[in-house]
Design a protein around this motif. Structure first.
Motif, PDB file in Angstrom:
ATOM      1  N   GLU A 161      10.381  19.247  45.923  1.00 32.80           N
ATOM      2  CA  GLU A 161      11.232  18.861  45.827  1.00 32.80           C
ATOM      3  C   GLU A 161      10.053  18.461  43.916  1.00 32.80           C
ATOM      4  O   GLU A 161      10.934  18.694  43.151  1.00 32.80           O
ATOM      5  N   PHE A 162       9.523  17.709  44.098  1.00 30.21           N
ATOM      6  CA  PHE A 162       8.417  17.686  42.412  1.00 30.21           C
ATOM      7  C   PHE A 162       8.703  19.357  41.795  1.00 30.21           C
ATOM      8  O   PHE A 162       9.114  18.894  40.534  1.00 30.21           O
ATOM      9  N   ASP A 163       8.425  20.137  42.509  1.00 30.29           N
ATOM     10  CA  ASP A 163       7.820  21.308  42.294  1.00 30.29           C
ATOM     11  C   ASP A 163       9.167  21.348  41.624  1.00 30.29           C
ATOM     12  O   ASP A 163       8.798  22.289  40.549  1.00 30.29           O
ATOM     13  N   ILE A 164      10.436  21.872  42.043  1.00 30.60           N
ATOM     14  CA  ILE A 164      11.291  22.435  42.077  1.00 30.60           C
ATOM     15  C   ILE A 164      12.120  21.662  40.699  1.00 30.60           C
ATOM     16  O   ILE A 164      12.678  22.060  39.814  1.00 30.60           O
ATOM     17  N   LEU A 165      12.186  20.396  40.498  1.00 26.51           N
ATOM     18  CA  LEU A 165      12.200  19.267  39.208  1.00 26.51           C
ATOM     19  C   LEU A 165      11.835  20.072  38.124  1.00 26.51           C
ATOM     20  O   LEU A 165      12.262  19.974  37.282  1.00 26.51           O
ATOM     21  N   TYR A 166      10.008  20.019  38.492  1.00 18.09           N
ATOM     22  CA  TYR A 166       9.022  20.292  37.220  1.00 18.09           C
ATOM     23  C   TYR A 166       9.604  21.946  36.835  1.00 18.09           C
ATOM     24  O   TYR A 166       9.988  22.141  35.597  1.00 18.09           O
ATOM     25  N   LEU A 167       9.875  22.826  37.707  1.00 16.22           N
ATOM     26  CA  LEU A 167      10.263  23.976  37.082  1.00 16.22           C
ATOM     27  C   LEU A 167      11.445  24.167  36.206  1.00 16.22           C
ATOM     28  O   LEU A 167      11.412  24.744  35.302  1.00 16.22           O
ATOM     29  N   THR A 178      18.176  31.432  43.571  1.00 15.21           N
ATOM     30  CA  THR A 178      17.516  30.944  44.768  1.00 15.21           C
ATOM     31  C   THR A 178      15.876  31.661  44.475  1.00 15.21           C
ATOM     32  O   THR A 178      14.929  31.437  45.640  1.00 15.21           O
ATOM     33  N   GLU A 179      16.137  32.545  44.888  1.00 17.37           N
ATOM     34  CA  GLU A 179      14.503  33.927  45.714  1.00 17.37           C
ATOM     35  C   GLU A 179      13.403  33.242  44.540  1.00 17.37           C
ATOM     36  O   GLU A 179      12.612  33.392  45.035  1.00 17.37           O
ATOM     37  N   GLU A 180      13.423  33.564  43.043  1.00 15.63           N
ATOM     38  CA  GLU A 180      12.742  32.477  42.145  1.00 15.63           C
ATOM     39  C   GLU A 180      12.507  31.496  42.364  1.00 15.63           C
ATOM     40  O   GLU A 180      10.885  31.385  42.551  1.00 15.63           O
ATOM     41  N   ILE A 181      13.569  30.508  42.397  1.00 17.74           N
ATOM     42  CA  ILE A 181      12.206  29.292  42.760  1.00 17.74           C
ATOM     43  C   ILE A 181      11.526  29.138  44.221  1.00 17.74           C
ATOM     44  O   ILE A 181      10.255  28.859  43.934  1.00 17.74           O
ATOM     45  N   PHE A 182      12.104  30.045  45.185  1.00 17.03           N
ATOM     46  CA  PHE A 182      11.374  30.058  46.439  1.00 17.03           C
ATOM     47  C   PHE A 182       9.984  30.843  45.906  1.00 17.03           C
ATOM     48  O   PHE A 182       8.584  29.669  46.726  1.00 17.03           O
ATOM     49  N   ASN A 194      16.914  32.984  53.744  1.00 17.14           N
ATOM     50  CA  ASN A 194      16.531  31.266  54.021  1.00 17.14           C
ATOM     51  C   ASN A 194      17.103  30.512  52.897  1.00 17.14           C
ATOM     52  O   ASN A 194      17.218  30.696  52.262  1.00 17.14           O
ATOM     53  N   ASN A 195      17.577  29.449  54.111  1.00 19.18           N
ATOM     54  CA  ASN A 195      18.055  28.675  52.745  1.00 19.18           C
ATOM     55  C   ASN A 195      17.313  27.201  52.595  1.00 19.18           C
ATOM     56  O   ASN A 195      17.901  26.463  52.137  1.00 19.18           O
ATOM     57  N   THR A 196      15.706  27.587  53.091  1.00 20.25           N
ATOM     58  CA  THR A 196      14.758  26.427  52.128  1.00 20.25           C
ATOM     59  C   THR A 196      15.370  25.697  51.110  1.00 20.25           C
ATOM     60  O   THR A 196      15.546  24.232  50.729  1.00 20.25           O
ATOM     61  N   VAL A 197      15.237  26.476  49.683  1.00 23.07           N
ATOM     62  CA  VAL A 197      15.977  26.243  48.573  1.00 23.07           C
ATOM     63  C   VAL A 197      16.427  25.468  48.858  1.00 23.07           C
ATOM     64  O   VAL A 197      16.966  24.335  47.748  1.00 23.07           O
ATOM     65  N   MET A 198      17.944  26.295  48.830  1.00 30.84           N
ATOM     66  CA  MET A 198      19.412  25.005  49.550  1.00 30.84           C
ATOM     67  C   MET A 198      19.198  23.964  49.406  1.00 30.84           C
ATOM     68  O   MET A 198      19.818  22.845  49.643  1.00 30.84           O
ATOM     69  N   VAL A 199      18.497  23.059  50.839  1.00 26.60           N
ATOM     70  CA  VAL A 199      18.015  22.150  51.440  1.00 26.60           C
ATOM     71  C   VAL A 199      17.274  21.509  50.845  1.00 26.60           C
ATOM     72  O   VAL A 199      17.898  20.070  50.310  1.00 26.60           O
ATOM     73  N   HIS A 200      16.347  21.964  50.259  1.00 23.40           N
ATOM     74  CA  HIS A 200      15.498  20.863  48.925  1.00 23.40           C
ATOM     75  C   HIS A 200      16.549  20.735  48.219  1.00 23.40           C
ATOM     76  O   HIS A 200      15.462  19.659  47.663  1.00 23.40           O
ATOM     77  N   ILE A 201      17.200  21.957  46.887  1.00 17.88           N
ATOM     78  CA  ILE A 201      17.669  20.983  46.250  1.00 17.88           C
ATOM     79  C   ILE A 201      18.358  20.161  46.196  1.00 17.88           C
ATOM     80  O   ILE A 201      18.972  18.973  45.585  1.00 17.88           O
ATOM     81  N   SER A 202      19.702  20.488  47.163  1.00 15.08           N
ATOM     82  CA  SER A 202      20.657  19.752  47.837  1.00 15.08           C
ATOM     83  C   SER A 202      20.181  17.748  48.243  1.00 15.08           C
ATOM     84  O   SER A 202      20.601  16.877  47.934  1.00 15.08           O
TER      85      SER A 202
END
Length: 229
Positions: A161-167, A178-182, A194-202
């Motif tokens: 979650e921190f990695d996504i926020l910082y990015l 979604t693909e680039e974030i993953f 792959n819904n991993t990014v969606m779940v983490h962002i939610s």
């Protein structure tokens, strides 16, 4: 050697994972339920955990919640169940990755190495003389300490979650798919469905909105996510 804690009530699974981890030079700690795992965490330095969901005494979901109360060690969840809801619950309790049994041990090892690489990089950043702090409204995102503060009060986030926020925060105004974030955050090739990014962002949004009272991360429909400039 890095300590990997494997937690599963199936001893054959534990032994199989242990063989592959040891072949890669890791030191393996073993537990067969959540209670045993917490006891080990109290007196051992653990660099990564592999946790089964269905276990007696304390299951993997509860163990993950307990660990996240005071530790950001990378966690991979294992489960014989393949339903999307199990994945969602596992990730929302603080896991960084999820694999379904039966799994390919070589793929598990690849994911272990990927998570450890990112964890190691942040440890380097922590000891750097440079302090990278991004300020957005009332929050401060400190890459060096891997911490997010809202008015001086910490917001508890998982490593991913921190990695996504910082990015997103360090590229304000830019839309990330979604693909680039993953591929940037997980350091792996994106695969379809792959819904991993969606779940983490939610989950990240829920935490931020609860503390801030507004939505920081915007959805650009059909494109991706961004934080406004």
């Amino acid at each position: 050697m890095k300590n990997i804690l494997v937690v599963d009530d199936d001893r054959e699974i534990v032994n199989l994972i242990t063989i592959y981890l040891k072949n890669e030079g890791f030191h393996v700690l073993k537990a067969h339920n959540g209670v045993e795992a917490l006891a080990i965490m109290n007196h051992e330095q653990v660099e990564l955990m592999i946790i089964d969901i269905m276990m007696p005494e304390m299951d993997g979901m509860e163990l993950c919640r307990r660990i996240r109360e005071k530790n950001q060690v990378p966690i991979i969840m294992l489960s014989a169940k393949g339903e999307d809801m199990d994945k969602v619950l596992g990730l929302m309790t603080g896991a960084d990755d999820y694999m379904i049994k039966p799994f390919n041990p070589l793929e598990l090892i690849a994911r272990v190495k990927s998570l450890l690489r990112r964890s190691y990089q942040y440890k380097i950043d922590t000891h750097s003389n440079e302090s990278e702090i991004i300020t957005i409204h009332s929050i401060e995102i400190n890459r060096s300490s891997h911490q997010v503060l809202n008015g001086g009060i910490p917001i508890s986030l998982t490593a991913k979650e921190f990695d996504i926020l910082y990015l997103l925060a360090s590229n304000r105004g830019r839309v990330f798919s979604t693909e680039e974030i993953f591929e940037r955050v997980w350091d792996e090739k994106y695969f379809a469905s792959n819904n991993t990014v969606m779940v983490h962002i939610s989950h990240l949004r829920d935490k931020l909105e609860k503390e801030l009272g507004y939505k920081l991360i915007k959805t650009v429909w059909g494109v991706g996510y961004k934080i406004e400039e």
